[in-house]
Design a protein around this motif. Structure first.
Motif, PDB file in Angstrom:
ATOM      1  N   ILE A 172       3.140  16.248   0.460  1.00  0.00           N
ATOM      2  CA  ILE A 172       2.994  14.823   0.123  1.00  0.00           C
ATOM      3  C   ILE A 172       3.246  13.957   1.345  1.00  0.00           C
ATOM      4  O   ILE A 172       2.512  12.989   1.618  1.00  0.00           O
ATOM      5  CB  ILE A 172       3.949  14.445  -1.025  1.00  0.00           C
ATOM      6  CG1 ILE A 172       3.483  15.077  -2.336  1.00  0.00           C
ATOM      7  CG2 ILE A 172       4.032  12.921  -1.170  1.00  0.00           C
ATOM      8  CD1 ILE A 172       2.103  14.641  -2.782  1.00  0.00           C
ATOM      9  N   ILE A 173       4.311  14.274   2.088  1.00  0.00           N
ATOM     10  CA  ILE A 173       4.616  13.479   3.305  1.00  0.00           C
ATOM     11  C   ILE A 173       3.468  13.553   4.295  1.00  0.00           C
ATOM     12  O   ILE A 173       3.079  12.554   4.905  1.00  0.00           O
ATOM     13  CB  ILE A 173       5.930  13.976   3.938  1.00  0.00           C
ATOM     14  CG1 ILE A 173       7.118  13.614   3.033  1.00  0.00           C
ATOM     15  CG2 ILE A 173       6.111  13.392   5.333  1.00  0.00           C
ATOM     16  CD1 ILE A 173       8.438  14.214   3.461  1.00  0.00           C
ATOM     17  N   TRP A 176       6.949  18.207  -1.336  1.00  0.00           N
ATOM     18  CA  TRP A 176       7.216  16.954  -0.613  1.00  0.00           C
ATOM     19  C   TRP A 176       6.737  17.013   0.847  1.00  0.00           C
ATOM     20  O   TRP A 176       6.350  15.978   1.412  1.00  0.00           O
ATOM     21  CB  TRP A 176       8.696  16.597  -0.685  1.00  0.00           C
ATOM     22  CG  TRP A 176       9.065  16.086  -2.066  1.00  0.00           C
ATOM     23  CD1 TRP A 176       9.850  16.682  -2.994  1.00  0.00           C
ATOM     24  CD2 TRP A 176       8.608  14.865  -2.621  1.00  0.00           C
ATOM     25  NE1 TRP A 176       9.937  15.946  -4.138  1.00  0.00           N
ATOM     26  CE2 TRP A 176       9.160  14.767  -3.934  1.00  0.00           C
ATOM     27  CE3 TRP A 176       7.803  13.817  -2.196  1.00  0.00           C
ATOM     28  CZ2 TRP A 176       8.928  13.703  -4.775  1.00  0.00           C
ATOM     29  CZ3 TRP A 176       7.599  12.771  -3.056  1.00  0.00           C
ATOM     30  CH2 TRP A 176       8.137  12.706  -4.315  1.00  0.00           C
ATOM     31  N   SER A 201      -1.560   6.732   5.140  1.00  0.00           N
ATOM     32  CA  SER A 201      -0.925   5.511   5.656  1.00  0.00           C
ATOM     33  C   SER A 201      -1.547   5.099   6.986  1.00  0.00           C
ATOM     34  O   SER A 201      -1.786   3.911   7.249  1.00  0.00           O
ATOM     35  CB  SER A 201       0.585   5.714   5.813  1.00  0.00           C
ATOM     36  OG  SER A 201       1.181   5.918   4.563  1.00  0.00           O
ATOM     37  N   SER A 261       0.832  -1.215   0.000  1.00  0.00           N
ATOM     38  CA  SER A 261       0.000   0.000   0.000  1.00  0.00           C
ATOM     39  C   SER A 261       0.853   1.246   0.000  1.00  0.00           C
ATOM     40  O   SER A 261       0.582   2.219  -0.745  1.00  0.00           O
ATOM     41  CB  SER A 261      -0.921  -0.004   1.228  1.00  0.00           C
ATOM     42  OG  SER A 261      -1.789  -1.134   1.205  1.00  0.00           O
ATOM     43  N   ASN A 262       1.914   1.253   0.819  1.00  0.00           N
ATOM     44  CA  ASN A 262       2.791   2.427   0.866  1.00  0.00           C
ATOM     45  C   ASN A 262       3.563   2.612  -0.448  1.00  0.00           C
ATOM     46  O   ASN A 262       3.820   3.744  -0.876  1.00  0.00           O
ATOM     47  CB  ASN A 262       3.775   2.311   2.035  1.00  0.00           C
ATOM     48  CG  ASN A 262       3.096   2.548   3.378  1.00  0.00           C
ATOM     49  OD1 ASN A 262       2.082   3.254   3.441  1.00  0.00           O
ATOM     50  ND2 ASN A 262       3.624   1.967   4.447  1.00  0.00           N
ATOM     51  N   SER A 288       2.628   9.411  -5.682  1.00  0.00           N
ATOM     52  CA  SER A 288       3.231  10.709  -5.328  1.00  0.00           C
ATOM     53  C   SER A 288       4.245  11.155  -6.384  1.00  0.00           C
ATOM     54  O   SER A 288       4.332  12.346  -6.732  1.00  0.00           O
ATOM     55  CB  SER A 288       3.923  10.607  -3.963  1.00  0.00           C
ATOM     56  OG  SER A 288       2.985  10.249  -2.974  1.00  0.00           O
ATOM     57  N   LEU A 343       0.719  11.509   2.922  1.00  0.00           N
ATOM     58  CA  LEU A 343       1.091  10.101   3.050  1.00  0.00           C
ATOM     59  C   LEU A 343       0.917   9.586   4.476  1.00  0.00           C
ATOM     60  O   LEU A 343       0.475   8.451   4.703  1.00  0.00           O
ATOM     61  CB  LEU A 343       2.531   9.890   2.588  1.00  0.00           C
ATOM     62  CG  LEU A 343       2.776   9.866   1.071  1.00  0.00           C
ATOM     63  CD1 LEU A 343       4.270   9.766   0.796  1.00  0.00           C
ATOM     64  CD2 LEU A 343       2.020   8.698   0.439  1.00  0.00           C
ATOM     65  N   LEU A 369       1.259   4.263  -2.851  1.00  0.00           N
ATOM     66  CA  LEU A 369       1.110   5.687  -2.507  1.00  0.00           C
ATOM     67  C   LEU A 369       2.341   6.487  -2.957  1.00  0.00           C
ATOM     68  O   LEU A 369       2.218   7.612  -3.477  1.00  0.00           O
ATOM     69  CB  LEU A 369       0.895   5.844  -0.999  1.00  0.00           C
ATOM     70  CG  LEU A 369      -0.474   5.381  -0.451  1.00  0.00           C
ATOM     71  CD1 LEU A 369      -0.484   5.459   1.072  1.00  0.00           C
ATOM     72  CD2 LEU A 369      -1.590   6.253  -1.013  1.00  0.00           C
ATOM     73  N   LEU A 370       3.515   5.902  -2.737  1.00  0.00           N
ATOM     74  CA  LEU A 370       4.743   6.588  -3.150  1.00  0.00           C
ATOM     75  C   LEU A 370       4.809   6.713  -4.676  1.00  0.00           C
ATOM     76  O   LEU A 370       5.212   7.778  -5.198  1.00  0.00           O
ATOM     77  CB  LEU A 370       5.960   5.809  -2.633  1.00  0.00           C
ATOM     78  CG  LEU A 370       7.320   6.449  -2.888  1.00  0.00           C
ATOM     79  CD1 LEU A 370       7.402   7.840  -2.235  1.00  0.00           C
ATOM     80  CD2 LEU A 370       8.445   5.567  -2.372  1.00  0.00           C
TER      81      LEU A 370
END
Length: 365
Positions: free
Chosen positions: A57-58, A54, A65, A17-18, A25, A61, A21-22
Motif C-alpha cells: 500500500i505504501i 502495508w 501520490s 488527495s492523500n 487503503s 501510495l 487515498l489513505l
C-alpha cells in the motif's frame, strides 16, 4: 468533483488527495482482512501479511501520490516557465494548459497584459521606425539646404563680381560714352538678376514656416490666372506672344492664395521666357467627373529629355537655346513652384508635345 477540488489551494488539494487515498487503503485493508481472516496461512502469520499489505500500500501510495502531486503542480511549473518568458519579454509562448489550470485567473491576467505589452511594443517599433525615417528626412533636408545655401552664395558672387568690375572700369574711363551706357544697362540687368535671386531664396526658406493650414482659404483658380495674366501682359506684348485662355470651368481649392499665385505665376513666366518670340501660349482648364487639370502650354520649341528630368531641381537651367538674352531666371522658379504645390498635396508635371511644352497640375474633385 474535479471542479470542486480546484476551488481549494494547492496545499489543501494535496492533503485532500492523500486523505482519500489513505481512506481507500483502509477500506481495502478491511476487505483484505475479511478475505484472509479464516485462512490457515493468515492465522499462522498475521503479522507478516499485515506488514506485506502495508508495504504494498505504501509503495502504491507513493506512486499515486507522486502522480497526483505532479498533476497538481504542473500548472505551477508551467506558470514559472511562462513568467520566465514574460520576464525576458518573450510574448510568443502561450500555454493552452495554463488557461485550464488552477492559475487560470492569474494566467488570463498575464495573457491580457501580454497582449497589451505586445501591442505597445509593436506601436513603439512603428514609432521608432517613423522617427528614424523622419531623422533621415531631416538629415537629407539639412544637406539639401546646406547645398542650396552654397549654390546661392556661389551664384550671387557672379553678378556682384560683374557689377564691381564694370563700375570699376567706368570709373577708370575705359569705355566710350556709348559703351558706358551699354555697360550701365548690363549692370542694371545684373542687379535685377541678383534681386530676383535673393527674393527667390527668401521664398524658398519661407516655404516651410509660412504655408500652414491656418492660412488656407478658398481659392478660385480662374481669379488667380486673370490676376497673373494682367500682371504679365506687358511682358507678353514685349515678346509678341499671343495668349489663349480656355477657362470653360473653374477650379476651387483650399490653400495659401499668395503662394499659389507665386507658383502659377512662375509657370506662366517660364512659358513666356522660354518661348521664341511671336509664339502662342495656352492656359487651359480641362475638367471631368474625376479631376480638373490646369495646363500651361508654350509653343515653338521642345525640352531635351535631360532637361525634363532635372527641370524642377534648384538652380537647374535648361539649354541656353531655350533662354532669351534678357532672361533674369536663376533656376529657382520651377523649384519653388514644385515645393509650393507639394505643400498643397499637388504635383506638377511636364511633357513635350508637338512643337511645344506642356506643364500641368491635376486637381482632384
Amino acid at each position: 468533483m474535479k471542479k470542486i477540488i480546484r476551488k481549494f489551494s494547492l496545499h489543501t488539494q494535496i492533503i485532500f488527495s492523500n486523505t482519500i487515498l489513505l481512506f481507500l487503503s483502509l477500506i481495502l485493508y478491511f476487505v483484505y482482512i475479511s478475505i484472509l481472516d479464516d485462512t490457515q496461512i493468515y492465522i499462522n502469520n498475521p503479522t507478516l501479511f499485515n506488514i506485506l499489505y502495508w508495504l504494498i500500500i505504501i509503495f502504491i501510495l507513493m506512486i499515486v501520490s507522486s502522480w497526483i502531486i505532479e498533476k497538481l503542480t504542473l500548472p505551477a511549473k508551467e506558470f514559472i516557465g511562462y513568467a520566465k518568458d514574460f520576464n525576458e519579454i518573450n510574448f510568443n509562448i502561450v500555454s493552452d494548459e495554463m488557461t485550464n489550470s488552477d492559475f487560470i485567473k492569474l494566467a488570463n491576467a498575464f495573457n491580457e497584459l501580454q497582449k497589451t505589452l505586445n501591442e505597445t511594443i509593436i506601436k513603439l517599433q512603428q514609432k521608432n521606425n517613423e522617427i528614424l525615417a523622419l531623422n533621415d528626412n531631416l538629415k537629407n533636408e539639412l544637406v539639401h539646404k546646406r547645398d542650396l545655401v552654397a549654390s546661392i552664395s556661389h551664384d550671387i558672387k557672379t553678378p556682384l563680381t560683374i557689377i564691381a568690375a564694370t563700375i570699376s572700369a567706368i570709373q577708370d574711363n575705359l569705355f566710350t560714352p556709348e559703351e558706358t551706357q551699354t555697360e550701365l544697362e548690363n549692370v542694371l540687368n545684373e542687379i535685377e538678376t541678383t534681386k530676383k535671386m535673393l527674393q527667390d531664396t527668401i521664398n524658398i526658406f519661407q516655404l516651410e514656416s509660412e504655408i500652414t493650414n491656418d492660412k488656407f482659404e478658398e481659392i478660385q483658380i480662374i481669379d488667380v490666372i486673370n490676376t497673373i495674366t494682367n500682371d504679365l501682359s506687358t511682358l507678353i506684348t514685349k515678346y509678341n506672344h499671343t495668349l489663349h485662355l480656355n477657362l470653360s470651368s473653374d477650379i476651387k481649392i483650399y490653400g495659401d492664395k499668395e503662394k499659389m499665385m507665386v507658383a502659377i505665376r512662375n509657370l506662366l513666366l517660364n512659358a513666356i521666357i522660354h518661348s521664341p518670340k511671336n509664339n502662342n501660349i495656352y492656359v487651359n482648364i480641362v475638367s471631368n467627373k474625376i479631376n480638373s487639370v490646369l495646363e500651361i502650354i508654350n509653343t515653338g520649341i521642345n525640352i531635351s529629355n535631360n532637361d525634363i528630368n532635372n527641370i524642377f531641381k534648384p538652380f537647374y537651367r535648361a539649354d541656353k537655346s531655350r533662354t532669351k538674352k534678357d532672361d533674369f531666371g536663376n533656376g529657382l522658379g520651377l523649384y519653388i513652384t514644385s515645393e509650393i504645390l507639394k505643400k498643397h498635396n499637388l504635383d506638377i508635371n511636364v511633357e513635350n508635345i508637338d512643337n511645344g511644352v506642356k506643364f500641368y497640375i491635376v486637381f482632384k474633385q
